[in-house]
Write an enzyme that holds these catalytic residues in place. Structure first.
Site, PDB file in Angstrom:
ATOM      1  N   ASP A  16       0.878  -1.159   0.000  1.00  0.00           N
ATOM      2  CA  ASP A  16       0.000   0.000   0.000  1.00  0.00           C
ATOM      3  C   ASP A  16       0.924   1.220   0.000  1.00  0.00           C
ATOM      4  O   ASP A  16       2.117   1.104   0.289  1.00  0.00           O
ATOM      5  CB  ASP A  16      -0.868  -0.045   1.269  1.00  0.00           C
ATOM      6  CG  ASP A  16      -1.696   1.206   1.457  1.00  0.00           C
ATOM      7  OD1 ASP A  16      -2.292   1.671   0.478  1.00  0.00           O
ATOM      8  OD2 ASP A  16      -1.740   1.724   2.589  1.00  0.00           O
ATOM      9  N   ASP A  18      -0.115   5.065   1.089  1.00  0.00           N
ATOM     10  CA  ASP A  18      -0.303   6.014   2.186  1.00  0.00           C
ATOM     11  C   ASP A  18      -0.185   5.335   3.545  1.00  0.00           C
ATOM     12  O   ASP A  18      -0.871   4.355   3.823  1.00  0.00           O
ATOM     13  CB  ASP A  18      -1.682   6.675   2.068  1.00  0.00           C
ATOM     14  CG  ASP A  18      -1.800   7.470   0.776  1.00  0.00           C
ATOM     15  OD1 ASP A  18      -1.232   8.560   0.698  1.00  0.00           O
ATOM     16  OD2 ASP A  18      -2.451   6.967  -0.174  1.00  0.00           O
TER      17      ASP A  18
END
Length: 452
Positions: A16, A18
Site C-alpha cells: 500500500d 499512504d
C-alpha cells in the site's frame, strides 16, 4: 498458519502507499485533513464556525478502532467479544453507569462474531486509519454542536454532508483541478506533510528487486497523487522499482469483487481508459481486481501458486481482505507500536522538523488517548481495579487473526537479511508472537488477560 515467515520465501511483495511506504508527519497531516472537512461543512453546509477552531487537547479524542453509530451520534470502543468497553456521545465520554444502562454486557447491536465484520455500513462507520481519524474528531464535534441545537433529539442526519465533503476534497479530478484544501496544500509544501523514505528502505526495495522478487504498488489513491507522493519519497525514478503499479484500486473491493465487477483499466494522462478483459503484462493500471492480478503473477513467476505478501496499514482495506479473500501473507504497519514505548513516539518526525512548524504540540495520532485508553486492551467497566478484568479489544483480536506479522514501519525491518525468520501470529503461538521488534508494552505481560 505457519509458525515463521520470511520474505525470502515470497515470490511477490506488494505495498500500500499512504501510511505504509509513504509515512506522513501525523500532527500536520491530521490538521490538514480536519481543516479540509471543517471548512467545507462551515462554508458550504452552514455548520457552526466553532468547528474551525481545534485545540491541541482536542486531538486526544482520536483513537484508531472506534466505531461511530450514525443514528445516535455515539462513538464506541469494542471488546474482542463485541461488548462495549467505552463510549462517548460526541466528544463527551459516557459515565460507567450510563454505559452500563445503555449497552450492558451484551454484544453491540451491529456486531457480528466474525472478526471480518464490515467496517462501513449505512448505520455505522469504523475509524481504522490515519486518513479517517481526523474525521472522527470532526464528527464528534458536529454531534456536540447538533446536540446543543436540537436539545439532544435523535436521529442525527449529518453523515450525508461528511460524504459530500469527501467528494469535494478527494474526488478523482480534485488533484488536477486543485479542488478543496487538501491537494493544493500538499502540492504547495509536501515537506511539511510527508517523510521521505529513509535510504535503508530504498536500498531494501532494490535488494528485493535484485533477489528476483516481483514488486507491486496497490493504492486507492489516484495516479496523479500517487506520482507526487512517490517522486517526493522515493525520487523521480521510482517507477523502475515496481513491476506493477495499481492506482484507484478501490480497496477492499479490489480483493472482494469479481473481475466482471471491477475490471482493470489503462491510463492516459491520468485519465482512465477502456476496461481490460484480463491483465496480460506488467505496467501501470487503474482499478482492477486481485483475481486477474494473480493470473498475471502466475504467468510472470511461472508458478501455479506464487506466494504473495502485502504490506498495508488498514485492517479494513488492506490486511483483512488480502488475507481473507486472496489468502496472501500480510504485514500490518502499526504506528501504535511506535507511540507506545516510554510514552513518547520513537521518531514520529525527524529531528530537523521538530519545532519547524508553529503552534502548540498536538498529540500525534499514534499516541495513547487518555479518553479511550489502549488500542490493544482495556478493562471491563466497573472492574477497573481488578487485574483479571482486562480484555483484548476487537481491533487487537483482528491483528492476530489476519496479520502474518505487525511492525511499526518498513524501516524497522529494512536492515534485516531477506531470509530473516519472523515469528508469525498463529493459533499455536501467543497473541503477541507476531509483533516485531517488540509487542506493545501493554501486552508484554498478557497472562492475566481474559480471552473470550
Amino acid at each position: 498458519m505457519a509458525q515463521h515467515f520470511s520474505l525470502a520465501a515470497c515470490d511477490v511483495v506488494g505495498f500500500d502507499l499512504d501510511h505504509t511506504l509513504c509515512r506522513y508527519n501525523l500532527p500536520e497531516s491530521a490538521r490538514l485533513i480536519y481543516n479540509s472537512f471543517a471548512q467545507f461543512l462551515v462554508k458550504e453546509k452552514g455548520y457552526d464556525k466553532e468547528l474551525l477552531t481545534v485545540t491541541p487537547e482536542d486531538w486526544d479524542f482520536c483513537c484508531k478502532g472506534l466505531a461511530l453509530d450514525l443514528e445516535d451520534g455515539n462513538f464506541i470502543k469494542l471488546a474482542d467479544n463485541g461488548t462495549v468497553l467505552r463510549a462517548s456521545h460526541g466528544t463527551k465520554m459516557l459515565a460507567p453507569e450510563v454505559l452500563a444502562e445503555e449497552y450492558g454486557r451484551k454484544e453491540w447491536k451491529h456486531f457480528t462474531p466474525d472478526s471480518g465484520m464490515a467496517c462501513r455500513s449505512g448505520k455505522y462507520y469504523f475509524y481504522d486509519n490515519y486518513f479517517d481519524l481526523p474525521g472522527a474528531l470532526l464528527c464528534a464535534r458536529v454531534v456536540d454542536s447538533l446536540t446543543k441545537q436540537n436539545n439532544g433529539q435523535k436521529p442525527f442526519d449529518f453523515w450525508k454532508d461528511i460524504v459530500a465533503g469527501i467528494q469535494h476534497n478527494y474526488k478523482m479530478s480534485a488533484f488536477k483541478e486543485n479542488c478543496g484544501i487538501y491537494f493544493p496544500e500538499i502540492k504547495r509544501d509536501p515537506g511539511r506533510y510527508l517523510h521521505t523514505c529513509p535510504e535503508s528502505v530504498k536500498k531494501w526495495l532494490r535488494q528485493l528487486k535484485n533477489a528476483g522478487k516481483i514488486l507491486m504498488l496497490i493504492t486507492s489513491s489516484h495516479s496523479d497523487y500517487c506520482r507526487l507522493l512517490c517522486e517526493y519519497i522515493l525520487g523521480n525514478d521510482f517507477e523502475y522499482l515496481f513491476d506493477i503499479v495499481i492506482t484507484n484500486a478501490l480497496k477492499p473491493g479490489f480483493f472482494s469483487h469479481l473481475p466482471s465487477q471491477r475490471p482493470f483499466r489503462t491510463l492516459e494522462n491520468d485519465e482512465e481508459q477502456e476496461a481490460l478483459p484480463s491483465l496480460d503484462k506488467p505496467g501501470w493500471y487503474s482499478q482492477g481486481n486481485a483475481v486477474h492480478l494473480y493470473e498475471l503473477l502466475k504467468k510472470m513467476t511461472g508458478k501455479p501458486e506464487p506466494k504473495v505478501v502485502y504490506f498495508g496499514d488498514s485492517m479494513h482495506s488492506d490486511i483483512f481482505p488480502a488475507c481473507h479473500y486472496s489468502n496472501w501473507e500480510t504485514v500490518l504497519i502499526l504506528e501504535e507500536l511506535r507511540g507506545d514505548r516510554d510514552g513518547k513516539p520513537e521518531d514520529s518526525e525527524p529531528l530537523e522538523k521538530k519545532g519547524k512548524y508553529e503552534g502548540p504540540k498536538a498529540k500525534p495520532l499514534n499516541r495513547l488517548s487518555k479518553k479511550w485508553g489502549s488500542f490493544f486492551i482495556d478493562s471491563v467497566s466497573g472492574l477497573e481495579n481488578t487485574e483479571d478484568s482486562l480484555v483484548y479489544t476487537w481491533s487487537c483480536k483482528r491483528i492476530s487473526a489476519y496479520s502474518t506479522i505487525a511492525i511499526p514501519s518498513i524501516e524497522a525491518i529494512a536492515e534485516l537479511p531477506l531470509d530473516y525468520k519472523f515469528t508469525s501470529f498463529s493459533s499455536n503461538n501467543s497473541k503477541t508472537a507476531g509483533y516485531y521488534p517488540n509487542p506493545p508494552l501493554v501486552l508484554s505481560n498478557d497472562g492475566k488477560l481474559k480471552t473470550k
